[in-house]
Write a protein that holds these residues in place. Structure first.
Motif, PDB file in Angstrom:
ATOM      1  N   THR A  48       1.806  10.738  -9.884  1.00 22.13           N
ATOM      2  CA  THR A  48       2.770  10.620  -8.791  1.00 22.13           C
ATOM      3  C   THR A  48       4.139  11.081  -9.273  1.00 22.13           C
ATOM      4  O   THR A  48       4.410  11.084 -10.489  1.00 22.13           O
ATOM      5  CB  THR A  48       2.860   9.162  -8.297  1.00 22.13           C
ATOM      6  OG1 THR A  48       3.191   8.299  -9.405  1.00 22.13           O
ATOM      7  CG2 THR A  48       1.532   8.705  -7.694  1.00 22.13           C
ATOM      8  N   ASN A  53       5.854   5.562  -7.059  1.00 21.62           N
ATOM      9  CA  ASN A  53       5.722   6.382  -5.858  1.00 21.62           C
ATOM     10  C   ASN A  53       4.317   6.202  -5.300  1.00 21.62           C
ATOM     11  O   ASN A  53       3.343   6.105  -6.061  1.00 21.62           O
ATOM     12  CB  ASN A  53       5.991   7.849  -6.200  1.00 21.62           C
ATOM     13  CG  ASN A  53       6.161   8.721  -4.972  1.00 21.62           C
ATOM     14  OD1 ASN A  53       5.238   8.908  -4.193  1.00 21.62           O
ATOM     15  ND2 ASN A  53       7.364   9.267  -4.810  1.00 21.62           N
ATOM     16  N   ARG A  54       4.182   6.240  -3.957  1.00 17.36           N
ATOM     17  CA  ARG A  54       2.903   5.907  -3.331  1.00 17.36           C
ATOM     18  C   ARG A  54       2.028   7.111  -3.014  1.00 17.36           C
ATOM     19  O   ARG A  54       0.893   6.933  -2.564  1.00 17.36           O
ATOM     20  CB  ARG A  54       3.149   5.098  -2.048  1.00 17.36           C
ATOM     21  CG  ARG A  54       3.765   3.727  -2.294  1.00 17.36           C
ATOM     22  CD  ARG A  54       3.859   2.930  -1.023  1.00 17.36           C
ATOM     23  NE  ARG A  54       4.878   3.442  -0.122  1.00 17.36           N
ATOM     24  CZ  ARG A  54       4.835   3.326   1.203  1.00 17.36           C
ATOM     25  NH1 ARG A  54       3.804   2.732   1.784  1.00 17.36           N
ATOM     26  NH2 ARG A  54       5.810   3.809   1.945  1.00 17.36           N
ATOM     27  N   MET A  55       2.516   8.324  -3.190  1.00 17.51           N
ATOM     28  CA  MET A  55       1.734   9.512  -2.875  1.00 17.51           C
ATOM     29  C   MET A  55       1.594  10.404  -4.112  1.00 17.51           C
ATOM     30  O   MET A  55       2.442  10.376  -5.005  1.00 17.51           O
ATOM     31  CB  MET A  55       2.383  10.298  -1.730  1.00 17.51           C
ATOM     32  CG  MET A  55       2.313   9.597  -0.379  1.00 17.51           C
ATOM     33  SD  MET A  55       0.619   9.389   0.233  1.00 17.51           S
ATOM     34  CE  MET A  55       0.205  11.091   0.632  1.00 17.51           C
ATOM     35  N   ALA A  71       7.435   7.613   0.746  1.00 11.81           N
ATOM     36  CA  ALA A  71       6.525   7.354  -0.366  1.00 11.81           C
ATOM     37  C   ALA A  71       7.267   6.859  -1.600  1.00 11.81           C
ATOM     38  O   ALA A  71       6.663   6.256  -2.495  1.00 11.81           O
ATOM     39  CB  ALA A  71       5.734   8.615  -0.711  1.00 11.81           C
ATOM     40  N   LEU A 221      -0.271   2.191   2.482  1.00 12.77           N
ATOM     41  CA  LEU A 221       0.177   3.537   2.852  1.00 12.77           C
ATOM     42  C   LEU A 221       0.732   3.512   4.273  1.00 12.77           C
ATOM     43  O   LEU A 221       0.393   4.353   5.108  1.00 12.77           O
ATOM     44  CB  LEU A 221      -0.975   4.541   2.705  1.00 12.77           C
ATOM     45  CG  LEU A 221      -1.466   4.732   1.259  1.00 12.77           C
ATOM     46  CD1 LEU A 221      -2.645   5.681   1.209  1.00 12.77           C
ATOM     47  CD2 LEU A 221      -0.342   5.216   0.354  1.00 12.77           C
TER      48      LEU A 221
END
Length: 247
Positions: A48, A53-55, A71, A221
């Motif tokens: 990431t 970070n989520r994405m 994100a 998400l």
């Protein structure tokens, strides 16, 4: 000779009085552990743009600008660890100085939220209130020196550059193991309510509540106003291997 002995004893006592407070101060100095070395749940991808970070990095430039920006918010990420420290402190550095919103408290937007596993159930323990970009808080003090499992939820609508857990010198801290039922994570995809709006604490976003009640890992998400199920986003979600998708 008696006077010489008296002076020597007096000087020795004075030195002890001077040294003792310094030793006590050193004993109270916390030992800091980078949260990245503990158990971090809530990430679907390891590669990431940032540690919280989520994405995935490969999605940058393919997903929408709104998702790319959101994100960076650490919603749904939780640091799990085991420690016997009577005191637990936390330091966290945010990516934005926008600590709150008109309709959402700073503790939910930018705070951290601690839970403890007690008799097999997760119980709320303490919240860390943000005061700026760089923050520190004592979340636990006066505990008995026995091992407990903790979960520290990270901010819902802000990002974090770094998170550190402070424990007493002489205490132990280690990553928590798999959850009791050891199942694949539940992936939640949606918009603002899924991301955590407008919970007063990070642990009160509904995916986090479900995760604690079922004792399963979750991946949040939710992207506020941007959960539009674009083809690129759908393809990216399909890379994951959860126990179930909640859309």
């Amino acid at each position: 000779k008696s006077l010489q002995i008296f002076i020597t004893c007096a000087l020795g006592l004075a030195m002890c009085l001077l040294i003792t407070p310094v030793s006590a101060q050193n004993d109270n100095t916390p030992v800091w552990t980078d949260a990245k070395t503990l158990t971090l749940e809530g990430k679907g991808w390891t590669d990431t743009p940032g540690p919280y970070n989520r994405m995935p990095t490969k999605s940058v430039g393919k997903i929408s600008d709104g998702v790319t920006w959101l994100a960076t918010n650490s919603s749904g990420m939780v640091v799990r660890f085991i420690t016997d420290s009577p005191t637990i402190q936390v330091k966290w550095k945010l990516t934005s100085d926008n600590l709150a919103m008109n309709h959402m408290a700073s503790t939910g937007v930018s705070g951290v939220d601690l839970y403890i596993r007690h008799k097999g159930k997760w119980k709320w323990f303490a919240v860390g209130r943000p005061a700026g970009v760089e923050n520190s808080a004592t979340l636990v003090s006066g505990m008995t020196k026995v091992e407990n499992e903790y979960s520290l939820y990270l901010p819902l609508y802000n990002g974090v550059e770094s998170v550190e857990i402070g424990t007493d010198a002489g205490s132990t801290i280690k990553p928590a193991g798999p959850r009791t039922n050891n199942v694949k994570p539940v992936v939640f995809y949606g918009t603002s309510i899924t991301q955590g709006g407008c919970a007063t604490r990070p642990g009160m976003a509904y995916p986090a509540i479900i995760g604690r009640n079922l004792d399963v890992p979750t991946i949040n998400l939710g992207f506020s106003g941007n959960g539009r199920a674009e083809h690129t986003m759908s393809d990216t979600l399909a890379e994951l291997d959860p126990s179930v998708y909640v859309i």
